[in-house]
Design a protein around this motif. Structure first.
Motif, PDB file in Angstrom:
ATOM      1  N   PHE A 129      16.784  17.602  40.373  1.00  0.00           N
ATOM      2  CA  PHE A 129      16.617  18.809  41.166  1.00  0.00           C
ATOM      3  C   PHE A 129      15.454  19.622  40.603  1.00  0.00           C
ATOM      4  CE2 PHE A 129      21.519  18.652  41.705  1.00  0.00           C
ATOM      5  CZ  PHE A 129      21.404  17.579  42.580  1.00  0.00           C
ATOM      6  N   ASP A 130      14.964  20.553  41.400  1.00  0.00           N
ATOM      7  CA  ASP A 130      13.802  21.349  41.002  1.00  0.00           C
ATOM      8  C   ASP A 130      14.179  22.629  40.272  1.00  0.00           C
ATOM      9  OD1 ASP A 130      11.557  19.775  42.366  1.00  0.00           O
ATOM     10  OD2 ASP A 130      13.081  19.994  43.916  1.00  0.00           O
ATOM     11  N   GLY A 131      15.444  22.981  40.334  1.00  0.00           N
ATOM     12  CA  GLY A 131      15.893  24.187  39.658  1.00  0.00           C
ATOM     13  C   GLY A 131      17.287  24.557  40.080  1.00  0.00           C
ATOM     14  N   PHE A 132      17.622  25.801  39.777  1.00  0.00           N
ATOM     15  CA  PHE A 132      18.940  26.292  40.159  1.00  0.00           C
ATOM     16  C   PHE A 132      18.854  27.753  40.541  1.00  0.00           C
ATOM     17  CE2 PHE A 132      18.763  26.041  35.466  1.00  0.00           C
ATOM     18  CZ  PHE A 132      18.805  27.391  35.140  1.00  0.00           C
ATOM     19  N   SER A 133      19.825  28.169  41.322  1.00  0.00           N
ATOM     20  CA  SER A 133      19.972  29.555  41.740  1.00  0.00           C
ATOM     21  C   SER A 133      21.439  29.900  41.522  1.00  0.00           C
ATOM     22  CB  SER A 133      19.579  29.708  43.212  1.00  0.00           C
ATOM     23  OG  SER A 133      19.733  31.044  43.625  1.00  0.00           O
ATOM     24  N   TYR A 134      21.715  30.565  40.417  1.00  0.00           N
ATOM     25  CA  TYR A 134      23.087  30.855  40.022  1.00  0.00           C
ATOM     26  C   TYR A 134      23.383  32.350  40.107  1.00  0.00           C
ATOM     27  CZ  TYR A 134      23.411  26.143  37.882  1.00  0.00           C
ATOM     28  OH  TYR A 134      23.447  24.791  37.638  1.00  0.00           O
ATOM     29  N   HIS A 135      24.656  32.660  40.282  1.00  0.00           N
ATOM     30  CA  HIS A 135      25.085  34.049  40.231  1.00  0.00           C
ATOM     31  C   HIS A 135      24.729  34.592  38.848  1.00  0.00           C
ATOM     32  CE1 HIS A 135      27.900  37.471  39.948  1.00  0.00           C
ATOM     33  NE2 HIS A 135      27.641  37.567  41.253  1.00  0.00           N
ATOM     34  N   TYR A 136      24.338  35.852  38.800  1.00  0.00           N
ATOM     35  CA  TYR A 136      23.874  36.429  37.534  1.00  0.00           C
ATOM     36  C   TYR A 136      24.904  36.319  36.413  1.00  0.00           C
ATOM     37  CZ  TYR A 136      26.502  40.627  38.865  1.00  0.00           C
ATOM     38  OH  TYR A 136      27.487  41.487  39.234  1.00  0.00           O
ATOM     39  N   SER A 137      26.183  36.279  36.738  1.00  0.00           N
ATOM     40  CA  SER A 137      27.218  36.180  35.696  1.00  0.00           C
ATOM     41  C   SER A 137      27.094  34.885  34.886  1.00  0.00           C
ATOM     42  CB  SER A 137      28.612  36.282  36.321  1.00  0.00           C
ATOM     43  OG  SER A 137      28.833  35.201  37.218  1.00  0.00           O
ATOM     44  N   VAL A 138      26.552  33.838  35.497  1.00  0.00           N
ATOM     45  CA  VAL A 138      26.358  32.570  34.792  1.00  0.00           C
ATOM     46  C   VAL A 138      25.361  32.752  33.649  1.00  0.00           C
ATOM     47  CG1 VAL A 138      25.508  30.191  35.016  1.00  0.00           C
ATOM     48  CG2 VAL A 138      26.946  31.181  36.823  1.00  0.00           C
ATOM     49  N   PHE A 139      24.332  33.572  33.880  1.00  0.00           N
ATOM     50  CA  PHE A 139      23.320  33.788  32.844  1.00  0.00           C
ATOM     51  C   PHE A 139      23.807  34.740  31.758  1.00  0.00           C
ATOM     52  CE2 PHE A 139      20.859  32.748  36.718  1.00  0.00           C
ATOM     53  CZ  PHE A 139      20.442  31.498  36.305  1.00  0.00           C
ATOM     54  N   ILE A 140      24.764  35.572  32.093  1.00  0.00           N
ATOM     55  CA  ILE A 140      25.366  36.431  31.075  1.00  0.00           C
ATOM     56  C   ILE A 140      26.224  35.573  30.141  1.00  0.00           C
ATOM     57  CG2 ILE A 140      27.041  38.299  30.719  1.00  0.00           C
ATOM     58  CD1 ILE A 140      25.861  39.545  33.347  1.00  0.00           C
ATOM     59  N   THR A 141      26.965  34.627  30.722  1.00  0.00           N
ATOM     60  CA  THR A 141      27.803  33.717  29.943  1.00  0.00           C
ATOM     61  C   THR A 141      26.972  32.696  29.176  1.00  0.00           C
ATOM     62  OG1 THR A 141      29.495  33.945  31.650  1.00  0.00           O
ATOM     63  CG2 THR A 141      29.767  32.130  30.117  1.00  0.00           C
ATOM     64  N   ASN A 142      25.832  32.305  29.745  1.00  0.00           N
ATOM     65  CA  ASN A 142      24.954  31.281  29.156  1.00  0.00           C
ATOM     66  C   ASN A 142      23.546  31.858  28.993  1.00  0.00           C
ATOM     67  OD1 ASN A 142      26.818  28.784  29.438  1.00  0.00           O
ATOM     68  ND2 ASN A 142      26.848  29.719  31.470  1.00  0.00           N
ATOM     69  N   PRO A 143      23.333  32.771  28.049  1.00  0.00           N
ATOM     70  CA  PRO A 143      22.058  33.484  27.963  1.00  0.00           C
ATOM     71  C   PRO A 143      20.845  32.614  27.633  1.00  0.00           C
ATOM     72  CG  PRO A 143      23.448  33.994  26.071  1.00  0.00           C
ATOM     73  CD  PRO A 143      24.284  33.190  27.018  1.00  0.00           C
ATOM     74  N   GLY A 144      21.043  31.412  27.149  1.00  0.00           N
ATOM     75  CA  GLY A 144      19.904  30.552  26.825  1.00  0.00           C
ATOM     76  C   GLY A 144      19.452  29.655  27.968  1.00  0.00           C
ATOM     77  N   TRP A 145      20.175  29.665  29.069  1.00  0.00           N
ATOM     78  CA  TRP A 145      19.867  28.719  30.142  1.00  0.00           C
ATOM     79  C   TRP A 145      18.513  28.960  30.805  1.00  0.00           C
ATOM     80  CZ3 TRP A 145      24.657  26.956  33.454  1.00  0.00           C
ATOM     81  CH2 TRP A 145      25.464  26.148  32.645  1.00  0.00           C
ATOM     82  N   ILE A 146      18.090  30.203  30.941  1.00  0.00           N
ATOM     83  CA  ILE A 146      16.803  30.456  31.582  1.00  0.00           C
ATOM     84  C   ILE A 146      15.675  29.907  30.716  1.00  0.00           C
ATOM     85  CG2 ILE A 146      15.187  32.248  32.347  1.00  0.00           C
ATOM     86  CD1 ILE A 146      17.682  33.885  33.222  1.00  0.00           C
ATOM     87  N   SER A 147      15.717  30.155  29.415  1.00  0.00           N
ATOM     88  CA  SER A 147      14.660  29.629  28.543  1.00  0.00           C
ATOM     89  C   SER A 147      14.709  28.105  28.479  1.00  0.00           C
ATOM     90  CB  SER A 147      14.737  30.238  27.142  1.00  0.00           C
ATOM     91  OG  SER A 147      15.965  29.916  26.523  1.00  0.00           O
ATOM     92  N   ASN A 162      22.117  43.200  42.253  1.00  0.00           N
ATOM     93  CA  ASN A 162      22.049  44.536  42.843  1.00  0.00           C
ATOM     94  C   ASN A 162      22.260  45.627  41.803  1.00  0.00           C
ATOM     95  OD1 ASN A 162      21.593  43.514  45.404  1.00  0.00           O
ATOM     96  ND2 ASN A 162      23.762  43.433  45.892  1.00  0.00           N
ATOM     97  N   ASP A 163      22.053  45.288  40.545  1.00  0.00           N
ATOM     98  CA  ASP A 163      22.219  46.220  39.431  1.00  0.00           C
ATOM     99  C   ASP A 163      20.922  46.182  38.623  1.00  0.00           C
ATOM    100  OD1 ASP A 163      22.749  46.897  36.602  1.00  0.00           O
ATOM    101  OD2 ASP A 163      24.837  47.123  37.265  1.00  0.00           O
ATOM    102  N   ILE A 164      20.300  47.333  38.468  1.00  0.00           N
ATOM    103  CA  ILE A 164      19.006  47.403  37.784  1.00  0.00           C
ATOM    104  C   ILE A 164      19.110  46.918  36.338  1.00  0.00           C
ATOM    105  CG2 ILE A 164      17.199  48.984  36.972  1.00  0.00           C
ATOM    106  CD1 ILE A 164      17.672  50.567  39.614  1.00  0.00           C
ATOM    107  N   ALA A 165      20.203  47.239  35.653  1.00  0.00           N
ATOM    108  CA  ALA A 165      20.369  46.797  34.258  1.00  0.00           C
ATOM    109  C   ALA A 165      20.465  45.276  34.173  1.00  0.00           C
ATOM    110  CB  ALA A 165      21.606  47.446  33.641  1.00  0.00           C
ATOM    111  N   VAL A 166      21.179  44.660  35.109  1.00  0.00           N
ATOM    112  CA  VAL A 166      21.280  43.194  35.150  1.00  0.00           C
ATOM    113  C   VAL A 166      19.906  42.600  35.439  1.00  0.00           C
ATOM    114  CG1 VAL A 166      22.242  41.228  36.430  1.00  0.00           C
ATOM    115  CG2 VAL A 166      23.726  43.156  35.790  1.00  0.00           C
ATOM    116  N   PHE A 167      19.175  43.186  36.374  1.00  0.00           N
ATOM    117  CA  PHE A 167      17.825  42.716  36.698  1.00  0.00           C
ATOM    118  C   PHE A 167      16.930  42.768  35.460  1.00  0.00           C
ATOM    119  CE2 PHE A 167      13.448  43.806  37.972  1.00  0.00           C
ATOM    120  CZ  PHE A 167      13.104  42.592  38.567  1.00  0.00           C
TER     121      PHE A 167
END
Length: 189
Positions: A129-147, A162-167
């Protein structure tokens, strides 16, 4: 996809009490959206999108009740996009692993991103696959996934931010894109 195989554009699997995949298109065509318009077909969507080649059209294929129906959906969508010669203008997303796999099987050059949030960046890469589009909570639980995704050359997106702090947190982690209902508030952040 309607019961009789017509490809439509609608976010949810249901329209009021009707399950779209179990309803004939003739019955769906009689219904009006909240804005008074008819439910558009994929053909309508592509015709309008083709008028502005600078637009990137993201097509989400909804999971269906069987792999056979999902495979039929994929074949029809791929054929229609090719008929309109819009391969480079369209990208695809789905919560269904089968749909994502079938899209890549049918047309390996299509940009396909998985939505479910249960696969690591390495697993996404291994599946082609070319990438993923996950709910932001997934990145909070897995903070290293984006890097990790960046190192693997994957596209990253998060929904519905929809939360500026999460963004701000996702932006700091290096997210490529976010899906949001408040683009005017995030635009200058």
């Amino acid at each position: 996809m309607s019961k009789d195989g017509v490809l439509i554009i609608y976010h949810d699997e249901h329209y009021d009490s009707l399950e779209i995949s179990e309803t004939r298109f003739a019955d769906l065509a009689k219904l009006k959206l909240k804005n008074g318009e008819n439910i558009p077909t994929l053909k309508d969507f592509l015709e309008k999108g083709k008028k502005n080649p600078s637009l990137k059209l993201v097509i989400e294929l909804k999971p269906m009740n069987s792999k056979l129906r999902e495979n039929e959906l994929v074949q029809k969508v791929v054929q229609m996009v090719k008929t309109f010669q819009m391969e480079s203008q369209c990208e695809f997303i789905s919560f269904s692993l089968n749909i994502c796999e079938q899209l890549k099987k049918e047309e390996p050059t299509f940009k396909v991103k998985y939505l479910n949030g249960d696969l690591s960046p390495l697993e996404i890469k291994q599946r082609g696959f070319d990438g993923f589009s996950y709910h932001y909570s997934v990145f909070i639980t897995n903070p290293g996934w984006i890097s990790q995704a960046k190192m693997l050359g994957l596209i990253t997106n998060s929904w519905t931010v929809n939360d500026i702090a999460v963004f701000e947190k996702l932006k700091t982690q290096g997210i490529d894109f976010v899906t949001t209902d408040i683009p005017d508030q995030l635009l200058h952040k």
